[in-house]
Design an enzyme around this catalytic site. Structure first.
Site, PDB file in Angstrom:
ATOM      1  N   ALA A 112      49.910 -87.776 -42.246  1.00 53.84           N
ATOM      2  CA  ALA A 112      50.240 -87.832 -43.671  1.00 53.84           C
ATOM      3  C   ALA A 112      50.332 -89.292 -44.098  1.00 53.84           C
ATOM      4  O   ALA A 112      50.288 -90.194 -43.262  1.00 53.84           O
ATOM      5  CB  ALA A 112      51.581 -87.145 -43.921  1.00 53.84           C
ATOM      6  N   LYS A 113      50.452 -89.539 -45.355  1.00 58.03           N
ATOM      7  CA  LYS A 113      50.730 -90.883 -45.865  1.00 58.03           C
ATOM      8  C   LYS A 113      51.201 -90.740 -47.298  1.00 58.03           C
ATOM      9  O   LYS A 113      50.830 -89.777 -47.984  1.00 58.03           O
ATOM     10  CB  LYS A 113      49.463 -91.745 -45.836  1.00 58.03           C
ATOM     11  N   GLY A 114      52.009 -91.702 -47.742  1.00 58.12           N
ATOM     12  CA  GLY A 114      52.480 -91.667 -49.124  1.00 58.12           C
ATOM     13  C   GLY A 114      52.429 -93.048 -49.721  1.00 58.12           C
ATOM     14  O   GLY A 114      52.337 -94.050 -49.010  1.00 58.12           O
TER      15      GLY A 114
END
Ligand code: NAD
Length: 423
Positions: A112-114
Site C-alpha cells: 500500500a502507499k498513501g
C-alpha cells in the site's frame, strides 16, 4: 568531470516505470495473463478531502490518497508521504513496489502507499497534527493492524505515526500500536527500526559482493543522499570495512580518497544541516559523485537520478539502490550493456519494511525484542533474499531487477493459486 546532462526523451513517471518493470518480468517468467491483468491493477485507491483549521483561523481542504494495491499475502503495508508533488499515480506506483518488496523478502504483507498533497515545511506542528488526525479519521474503516498498516515516508516520521496510532486507538476504545510501524520506542516501536534500511543496504551489498567472489573490505563507495538511508548505509558500509570516499546531499558533496570519517560527518551534518563545508576534505558536486570510478555507487536520495542523460558516464561497478526508483528503465538498459551490476531497490532497501514487520509482530504479541535479535533476524532475511535473487537470475538468465520481480510474483502467484479467485 562531465555535466549531469538533462533528461531527454525519457519519462520519469513512476507509474509507467512500475508497469514496465512488471510487464518485463511477466514476459520473462511467462506469467499467466489473467494473473498479470490482476497485478496490473490496484485493489483499491481512495481519494479523500481533508479539511483542516489553519493557525490563522482559515479552513483549508487538502487532498489525500491511499492506494491498497494487493493483499493476497497479508494486510496492506506502506508509508504515508506528505509532499507538494504527491499524485495519485505516484502513490499507486509506490504501492505496487511495496507489494513486490514484501513478497520478495517473504514477509506476510501486501502493498500500500498513501500521500497528502501539502508542503509540511510551511506548516506548523499544530496544523500537521490536525491534518494527520483528520486524514486518519477519514481513512479509519480502511486501516487496522490486520487491514492496512501505514509507516513513515517522505516528510512523515515517528511523531506522525504517534498521531495516527493515537487517533485510531481513541476510536477503537483500546490501544492499537500495531496499526502503524516506525513509531518511537515508548509507544511500541522496535529497536533497530531507525537504522534498518541503511543497515539492510549494507548487508545486501556485502552479500552481493560475496556471491560474486569479492569482499567489501577496502572497496570504494560513493553515496548520494545523507538522510536516514544514506547516513546509516555509510555508517554500516564503513563498519563492514568499505571505504566511503564520497557523499552528497542537497547542500553539496564531500570527497576523501582514503575514506570519510562517517561518525564525525554524521555529527557535523546533524549540527549544520548538511555535509557541505565539512573541514579537511575536498568538495564534490552531486552530479560528479554519480560518475566517480568507485566499486559501489549507492543512490539514496530521490527517484530518477541515474537516467538516459548520465548513465553512459557512470563508472561504478555495482549500483546498490538505497532510494526507490533511482535508475530509470532506459538507464537500466544502458548500465546493463556496460556491465554494471544493479542491486534493485525492492531488495536493497527492504530492511526498513522487514523491521517494520518485526515491530508489528512485537506489537501483536506484546513482546519487546532485544536489538541484537532484530538485527540478527534482519540479516538472515536479507541474505537469504539476496541468494534467492541470484539463483532466480541464473534460472531465468536475466538481470537482478527482473529476477527480484519474478521471485516476488512467484510468491504472490502461489498464494493466489491456493486461495483462488472469488467468486
Ligand atoms: P531523507 O529525507 O532522510 O534523506 C534524503 C537525502 O537525500 C537527504 O540527505 C537530502 O539532502 C538528499 N537529497 C535530496 N535531494 C538531493 C539531490 N538532488 N542530490 C543529492 N542529495 C539529495 O529520506 P530517506 O528516508 O533517507 O529516503 C531516501 C530514499 O530512500 C527515498 O527514495 C525513500 O523512498 C527511500 N527509502 C527509504 C526508506 C526508509 O526507511 N527511510 C525505506 C525504503 C526506501
Amino acid at each position: 568531470m562531465k555535466e549531469n546532462k538533462p533528461q531527454t526523451t525519457e519519462t520519469l513517471n513512476p507509474a509507467e516505470m512500475a508497469r514496465l518493470q512488471l510487464e518485463k518480468a511477466a514476459k520473462v517468467m511467462n506469467l499467466d495473463p489473467g494473473l498479470l491483468e490482476i497485478l496490473r491493477h490496484p485493489k483499491r485507491v481512495v481519494e479523500v478531502s481533508i479539511p483542516v483549521r489553519m493557525d490563522n483561523g482559515e479552513i483549508k481542504v487538502f487532498t489525500g490518497f491511499r492506494c491498497q494495491y494487493n493483499d493476497f499475502r497479508g494486510p496492506f503495508k506502506g508509508g504515508i508521504r506528505f509532499h507538494p508533488q504527491v499524485t495519485k499515480e505516484e502513490v499507486i506506483a509506490l504501492a505496487a513496489w511495496m507489494t513486490w518488496k514484501c513478497a520478495l523478502v517473504d514477509i506476510p504483507f501486501g502493498g500500500a502507499k498513501g500521500g497528502v498533497i501539502c508542503d509540511p515545511t510551511k506548516m506548523s506542528q499544530g496544523e500537521l497534527e490536525r491534518l494527520t488526525r483528520r486524514f486518519t479519521y477519514t481513512l479509519m474503516p480502511l486501516l487496522g493492524p490486520d487491514i492496512d498498516i501505514p509507516a513513515p515516508d517522505v516528510f512523515t516520521g515517528e511523531k506522525t505515526m504517534a498521531w495516527i496510532m493515537d487517533t485510531y486507538s481513541i476510536f477503537q476504545g483500546y490501544n492499537a500500536p500495531g496499526v502503524v510501524t516506525g513509531k518511537s520506542l515508548m509507544i511500541g516501536g522496535s529497536p533497530g527500526r531507525r537504522e534498518a534500511t541503511g543497515r539492510g543496504v549494507s548487508i545486501v551489498a556485502r552479500k552481493t559482493l560475496e556471491l560474486f567472489g569479492e569482499s567489501l573490505e577496502g572497496k570504494s563507495v560513493a553515496i548520494q543522499g545523507f538522510g536516514n538511508v544514506g547516513s546509516f548505509a555509510a555508517k554500516f558500509l564503513s563498519e563492514f570495512g568499505a571505504r566511503v570516499v564520497a557523499i552528497s546531499d542537497v547542500t553539496g558533496g564531500v570527497y576523501q580518497e582514503e575514506g570519510l570519517p562517517i561518525p564525525e560527518l554524521m555529527a557535523y551534518a546533524k549540527e549544520s544541516g548538511g555535509v557541505a563545508g565539512f573541514p579537511g576534505v575536498r568538495p564534490i558536486r552531486n552530479e560528479d559523485l554519480l560518475t566517480l570510478p568507485v566499486d559501489l555507487l549507492v543512490p539514496a536520495a530521490l527517484e530518477g537520478q541515474i537516467h538516459e542523460g548520465n548513465a553512459h558516464d557512470v563508472r561504478a561497478r555495482y549500483i546498490v539502490e538505497g532510494a526507490n526508483g533511482p535508475v530509470t528503465p532506459r538507464a537500466d538498459e544502458i548500465l546493463r550493456e556496460k556491465g554494471v551490476h544493479i542491486v534493485p531497490d525492492i531488495l536493497a532497501n527492504a530492511g526498513g519494511v522487514i523491521v517494520s514487520y518485526f515491530e508489528w509482530v512485537q506489537d501483536k504479541t506484546g513482546m519487546a525484542w532485544e536489538v541484537e535479535e532484530v538485527n540478527r533476524r534482519l540479516q538472515t532475511k536479507l541474505e537469504r533474499a539476496t541468494v534467492e535473487v541470484k539463483e532466480t537470475a541464473e534460472r531465468y538468465q536475466t538481470d537482478w531487477r527482473t529476477a527480484s520481480y519474478i521471485l516476488a510474483i512467484e510468491r504472490i502467484q502461489e498464494v493466489y493459486e491456493e486461495r483462488g479467485l472469488f467468486p
